[in-house]
Design a protein around this motif. Structure first.
Motif, mmCIF file in Angstrom:
data_model
loop_
_atom_site.group_PDB
_atom_site.id
_atom_site.type_symbol
_atom_site.label_atom_id
_atom_site.label_comp_id
_atom_site.label_asym_id
_atom_site.label_seq_id
_atom_site.Cartn_x
_atom_site.Cartn_y
_atom_site.Cartn_z
ATOM 1 N N GLU A 192 0.850 -1.189 0.000
ATOM 2 C CA GLU A 192 0.000 0.000 0.000
ATOM 3 C C GLU A 192 0.887 1.240 0.000
ATOM 4 N N LYS A 193 0.443 2.260 -0.689
ATOM 5 C CA LYS A 193 1.184 3.514 -0.760
ATOM 6 C C LYS A 193 0.224 4.683 -0.585
ATOM 7 N N VAL A 194 0.576 5.594 0.293
ATOM 8 C CA VAL A 194 -0.219 6.813 0.434
ATOM 9 C C VAL A 194 -0.054 7.646 -0.831
ATOM 10 N N VAL A 195 -1.173 8.003 -1.450
ATOM 11 C CA VAL A 195 -1.135 8.764 -2.703
ATOM 12 C C VAL A 195 -1.924 10.058 -2.529
ATOM 13 N N GLN A 196 -1.591 10.996 -3.375
ATOM 14 C CA GLN A 196 -2.248 12.299 -3.317
ATOM 15 C C GLN A 196 -3.612 12.224 -3.997
ATOM 16 N N HIS A 197 -4.621 12.674 -3.297
ATOM 17 C CA HIS A 197 -5.973 12.744 -3.846
ATOM 18 C C HIS A 197 -6.271 14.188 -4.204
ATOM 19 N N GLN A 198 -6.814 14.397 -5.386
ATOM 20 C CA GLN A 198 -7.087 15.748 -5.851
ATOM 21 C C GLN A 198 -8.592 15.948 -6.026
ATOM 22 N N ALA A 199 -9.036 17.162 -5.822
ATOM 23 C CA ALA A 199 -10.444 17.482 -6.012
ATOM 24 C C ALA A 199 -10.808 17.338 -7.480
ATOM 25 N N ARG A 200 -12.028 16.894 -7.740
ATOM 26 C CA ARG A 200 -12.493 16.758 -9.122
ATOM 27 C C ARG A 200 -12.474 18.118 -9.808
ATOM 28 N N LYS A 201 -11.890 18.161 -11.000
ATOM 29 C CA LYS A 201 -11.732 19.417 -11.728
ATOM 30 C C LYS A 201 -12.871 19.669 -12.702
ATOM 31 N N TYR A 202 -13.377 18.598 -13.325
ATOM 32 C CA TYR A 202 -14.432 18.743 -14.320
ATOM 33 C C TYR A 202 -15.595 17.811 -13.988
ATOM 34 N N GLY A 203 -16.795 18.246 -14.311
ATOM 35 C CA GLY A 203 -17.956 17.384 -14.212
ATOM 36 C C GLY A 203 -18.305 16.976 -12.800
ATOM 37 N N GLU A 204 -19.115 15.924 -12.715
ATOM 38 C CA GLU A 204 -19.594 15.414 -11.436
ATOM 39 C C GLU A 204 -19.286 13.927 -11.332
ATOM 40 N N THR A 205 -19.227 13.458 -10.090
ATOM 41 C CA THR A 205 -18.950 12.045 -9.852
ATOM 42 C C THR A 205 -20.044 11.177 -10.451
ATOM 43 N N LYS A 206 -19.662 10.013 -10.940
ATOM 44 C CA LYS A 206 -20.619 9.075 -11.530
ATOM 45 C C LYS A 206 -21.146 8.077 -10.518
ATOM 46 N N PHE A 207 -20.699 8.195 -9.254
ATOM 47 C CA PHE A 207 -21.067 7.213 -8.247
ATOM 48 C C PHE A 207 -21.951 7.849 -7.185
ATOM 49 N N GLY A 208 -22.984 7.129 -6.798
ATOM 50 C CA GLY A 208 -23.871 7.589 -5.745
ATOM 51 C C GLY A 208 -23.769 6.705 -4.515
ATOM 52 N N MET A 209 -24.663 6.958 -3.557
ATOM 53 C CA MET A 209 -24.642 6.183 -2.318
ATOM 54 C C MET A 209 -24.938 4.702 -2.556
ATOM 55 N N ASN A 210 -25.665 4.402 -3.649
ATOM 56 C CA ASN A 210 -26.015 3.003 -3.897
ATOM 57 C C ASN A 210 -24.782 2.135 -4.124
ATOM 58 N N ARG A 211 -23.637 2.751 -4.487
ATOM 59 C CA ARG A 211 -22.438 1.940 -4.725
ATOM 60 C C ARG A 211 -21.956 1.285 -3.444
ATOM 61 N N PHE A 212 -22.243 1.897 -2.288
ATOM 62 C CA PHE A 212 -21.812 1.295 -1.028
ATOM 63 C C PHE A 212 -22.702 0.116 -0.657
ATOM 64 N N ILE A 213 -24.002 0.233 -0.972
ATOM 65 C CA ILE A 213 -24.891 -0.915 -0.754
ATOM 66 C C ILE A 213 -24.440 -2.069 -1.645
ATOM 67 N N ASN A 214 -24.210 -1.764 -2.925
ATOM 68 C CA ASN A 214 -23.731 -2.805 -3.842
ATOM 69 C C ASN A 214 -22.377 -3.350 -3.399
ATOM 70 N N GLY A 215 -21.547 -2.456 -2.842
ATOM 71 C CA GLY A 215 -20.237 -2.886 -2.378
ATOM 72 C C GLY A 215 -20.319 -3.920 -1.272
ATOM 73 N N PHE A 216 -21.229 -3.716 -0.312
ATOM 74 C CA PHE A 216 -21.375 -4.683 0.781
ATOM 75 C C PHE A 216 -21.971 -5.993 0.270
ATOM 76 N N LEU A 217 -22.893 -5.910 -0.685
ATOM 77 C CA LEU A 217 -23.433 -7.141 -1.270
ATOM 78 C C LEU A 217 -22.346 -7.903 -2.012
ATOM 79 N N ASP A 218 -21.499 -7.184 -2.744
ATOM 80 C CA ASP A 218 -20.383 -7.835 -3.435
ATOM 81 C C ASP A 218 -19.380 -8.428 -2.442
ATOM 82 N N LEU A 219 -19.236 -7.777 -1.277
ATOM 83 C CA LEU A 219 -18.339 -8.300 -0.258
ATOM 84 C C LEU A 219 -18.809 -9.670 0.228
ATOM 85 N N ILE A 220 -20.123 -9.817 0.409
ATOM 86 C CA ILE A 220 -20.678 -11.114 0.798
ATOM 87 C C ILE A 220 -20.425 -12.137 -0.305
ATOM 88 N N THR A 221 -20.610 -11.698 -1.555
ATOM 89 C CA THR A 221 -20.398 -12.597 -2.692
ATOM 90 C C THR A 221 -18.962 -13.092 -2.748
#
Length: 316
Positions: A192-221
Motif C-alpha cells: 500500500e502507498k499513500v497517494v495524493q488525492h485531488q479534487a475533481r476538476k471537471y464534471g460530477e462524480t458518476k457514483f452515488g450512495m447506492n455503490r456502497f450498498i452494492n459494495g457490501f453485497l459484493d463483499l458477501i459474494t
C-alpha cells in the motif's frame, strides 16, 4: 514494455487531454516505454472522439470502446486483456488520481517485488457524509472479511505485476475487491502507498450512495466465492444435512411418541412438530439440490465475455 496505464472512463471528455499530457510527461521524464489504454465504457459525450484524436497524435495511446455502459469491472477486464507492460497501472480518468505517483508505484513492483500495490487516499477531498464515512465503514468490513490489510480498497490508483492482471477475473462490480481476487489467486505480496488525492476538476462524480450498498453485497459474494466458489456443495450440502437431520429427528420423535408413548393422543398432523419436521426436511433437500446445481454449473460454465467492444485503436 515497462508500463501499461489502463484507464476506464465514462463521460470524461473534458479531462482526457490534460490527463494524457500529464501521463506522457511523467513517462518521458522517467524514460519509460509505455502504453495508455483508454476504455470508453459507453460514454455519451465526445470522449471517444478525444481518444481517437489522442491516438492519432501519439502511437502509445490505445482505445477500446464499448457499445454501451457495461461497468467499470468489465472495462478493467478489457484493459487487462490488452495490457502488455511489465507493470500495469490503473487510474481513474477524472484527474483525481495523480500520475506523478506512477514512478514510485513502478519501483515498488519491480524493485520491492510486490505483486500489487494499492493507493491509499489518506487525505480526501470528497464529501465527509456522502463518501468518507461510508468508505471507512466499507473498508473496515472488507479488511475483516477478506484478511487483506488495506486502508482503501476502492482507490482507482493501483499497480500490478503483469501476471496478476492476466490471472484474475474481474466481473460484475468486483473492481472494488481486486486485491482480494489477487490474494485468492495466489498473489499474496500486496502493498500500500499513500497517494495524493485531488479534487475533481471537471464534471460530477458518476457514483452515488447506492455503490456502497452494492459494495457490501459484493463483499458477501466474494466471501462466499473465496471459501466455497470451487466446491459449493461443501456449504449447501452441510446446510442441507443439518436441516434434513433436524427434520428427521422431529419425525422420529413424533413416530415413537405416537406408536409407543401416547397412541391415543392427537393426530401427528395436528402437532406443530410435524410442520417443523416437514419444513426442515424440504429446506434441507432444497439446499442439497442447490449444491448439486452449483457443482454442475461450475463444471459446465464457459468463459463468455460480459461486454461487447465496438471499436479499438492502435492495437496490433
Amino acid at each position: 514494455m515497462n508500463i501499461s496505464v489502463v484507464i476506464p472512463l465514462l463521460n470524461e471528455q473534458e479531462s482526457l487531454t490534460e490527463l494524457h499530457d500529464w501521463i506522457a510527461k511523467v513517462m518521458q521524464s522517467n524514460h519509460f516505454s509505455y502504453e495508455i489504454v483508454f476504455i470508453d465504457d459507453g460514454s455519451t459525450d465526445g470522449s471517444w472522439k478525444t481518444i481517437s484524436q489522442l491516438a492519432s497524435q501519439n502511437e502509445h495511446v490505445k482505445g477500446i470502446r464499448f457499445f454501451r455502459n457495461f461497468g467499470k469491472s468489465q472495462a478493467l477486464h478489457a484493459g487487462f486483456e490488452k495490457a502488455k507492460g511489465d507493470v500495469v497501472i490503473t487510474m481513474d480518468a477524472d484527474l483525481q488520481d495523480n500520475p506523478d505517483e506512477i514512478p514510485e508505484l513502478y519501483n515498488m513492483i519491480i524493485n520491492d517485488r510486490f505483486d500489487l500495490v494499492s493507493g491509499w487516499k489518506k487525505k480526501r477531498y470528497d464529501s465527509i457524509i456522502a463518501k468518507n464515512l461510508p468508505s471507512k465503514l466499507f473498508n473496515w468490513a472488507a479488511r475483516k472479511t477478506s484478511g487483506v490489510k488495506l486502508h482503501d480498497f476502492n482507490c482507482g490508483l493501483k499497480a500490478y505485476r503483469l501476471e496478476v492482471v492476466k490471472n484474475i477475473d474481474v466481473n460484475g462490480e468486483m473492481h472494488r475487491y481486486i486485491p482480494v481476487l489477487s490474494k485468492n489467486a495466489g498473489f499474496v505480496k500486496i502493498g500500500e502507498k499513500v497517494v495524493q488525492h485531488q479534487a475533481r476538476k471537471y464534471g460530477e462524480t458518476k457514483f452515488g450512495m447506492n455503490r456502497f450498498i452494492n459494495g457490501f453485497l459484493d463483499l458477501i459474494t466474494i466471501w462466499f466465492l473465496s471459501r466455497f466458489g470451487k466446491r459449493p456443495m461443501h456449504l449447501f450440502g452441510a446446510l442441507g444435512f443439518i436441516m434434513f437431520t433436524i427434520g428427521l429427528g422431529f419425525s422420529f420423535y413424533l413416530g415413537i411418541d405416537k406408536l409407543f408413548l401416547n397412541p391415543a393422543g392427537r393426530l401427528i398432523t395436528q402437532r406443530p412438530q410435524f410442520y417443523i419436521a416437514l419444513s426442515t426436511m424440504i429446506i434441507g433437500t432444497q439446499f442439497f439440490v442447490a449444491g448439486f446445481l452449483g457443482e454442475i454449473i461450475l463444471r459446465t460454465k464457459q468463459g463468455k465475455k460480459r461486454y461487447a467492444v465496438k471499436n479499438e485503436l492502435n492495437f496490433d
